[in-house]
Design an enzyme around this catalytic site. Structure first.
Site: not given
Ligand code: CP
Ligand code: NVA
Length: 312
Positions: A109, A136, A139, A231, A272, A300
């Site tokens: 990440r 991402h 996700q 988001d 998310c 997730r």
């Protein structure tokens, strides 16, 4: 139909995956979730190790990788930039080569997509993108799983992303929706449109799956949506843009009035997380009956476990 085998593959962006491969991972994630709910315990990662590299903070992604890997008997090792040399005193290539000799897989990440690509190129082991400035992907897999838990198969469903249309989450959703045949509308002010080349790529992909990919500033386009997604307005690493974002996005908050514009009582809300309640979404919506954000967060773990099971 070909047998799906993903052994040895990295997950850097869904652009690298075929529709059937994504479907395979979704079905595996559902199986993994059912096993967990039935209290089944296995040790499918026994003897394996994964390096979890974080340049940016994380709650869900770190915990999903760490618990999914650990509960199957694997050994996860958390490495922040305080712990390792990563492009600082040692090139990313050299770090990748060394980690590849010691670990079965790597999660990254951080900021640049080129870093996760270099890790994949030089390590020789599967590398998973746990979020970069560009994408991402893990996700987006959990998001589609959550959509399917509520509406059955995702193809033909309508997902609207409201907010910062150029961010990593919106971009990954656009790709996975195009690949799977899910209609995807980005509702964003003109200054925050997703990059034109990615939109064109997704529209070309969508021609074979029947997905409609739209970008519009018009909030009325949530009409008929199965799911409304948002988001944060300011992603990690973009803190200097805070004032500009508030100016551009002030009228793009997901509140109950906007949810009602779907015209559907059964439409769901997705995020998310982490969420900044009172900014991109109201508490009324994210803590309300249409929200599936907490299922989405749990998913997730199941989707990440499925990706690791398939590729390791
Ligand atoms: N959604 C998500 O990636 O959360 P974290 O930043 O907490 O990992
Ligand atoms: N767009 C957000 C997603 C966090 C999971 C960020 O990059 O900060």
């Amino acid at each position: 139909m070909d047998t799906i085998t993903l052994k040895g593959r990295s997950l850097l962006t869904w652009l690298d995956y075929r529709e059937e491969e994504i479907r395979f991972l979704l079905d595996l994630a559902k199986q993994v979730k059912a096993e967990k709910q039935n209290g089944e315990s296995r040790r499918r990662f026994a003897g394996k190790t994964i390096a979890l590299i974080f340049e940016k903070r994380s709650t869900r992604t770190r915990c999903a990788f760490e618990t999914a890997f650990g509960e199957e008997g694997g050994h996860p090792v958390f490495l922040s930039t305080q712990d390792i040399q990563l492009g600082a005193k040692e090139s990313i290539e050299d770090t990748a080569r060394v980690l590849g000799r010691m670990f079965s897989a790597i999660q990254f990440r951080g900021f640049k997509q080129s870093t996760v690509e270099a890790l994949a190129l030089y390590s020789g082991v599967p590398v998973y993108n746990g979020l970069t400035d560009s994408f991402h992907p893990t996700q987006a897999l959990a998001d589609i799983m959550t959509l399917e838990e509520n509406f059955g198969k995702a193809p033909g469903r309508k997902l609207c992303f409201v907010g910062d249309g150029r961010n990593n989450v919106a971009r990954s959703l656009m790709v996975i929706c195009a690949k799977l045949g899910v209609h995807f509308t980005v509702i964003t002010p003109a200054g925050l449109n997703p990059a034109g080349d990615l939109v064109e790529t997704c529209r070309a992909l969508a021609r074979t799956t029947g997905a409609e990919i739209n970008v519009t500033p018009d909030l009325g386009e949530v009409a008929g949506a199965d799911a409304v997604y948002t988001d944060v307005w300011v992603s990690m690493g973009e803190e200097a843009k805070r004032e500009e974002r508030f100016r551009l996005l002030a009228s793009y908050q997901v509140n109950q009035a906007l949810m009602d514009r779907t015209g559907r009582k059964d439409s769901i809300f997705l995020h998310c997380l982490p969420a900044v309640k009172g900014e991109e979404v109201t508490s009324e919506v994210i803590d309300g009956p249409q929200s599936r954000a907490w299922d989405e967060a749990e998913n997730r773990k199941h989707t990440i476990k499925a990706v690791m099971l398939a590729t390791l």
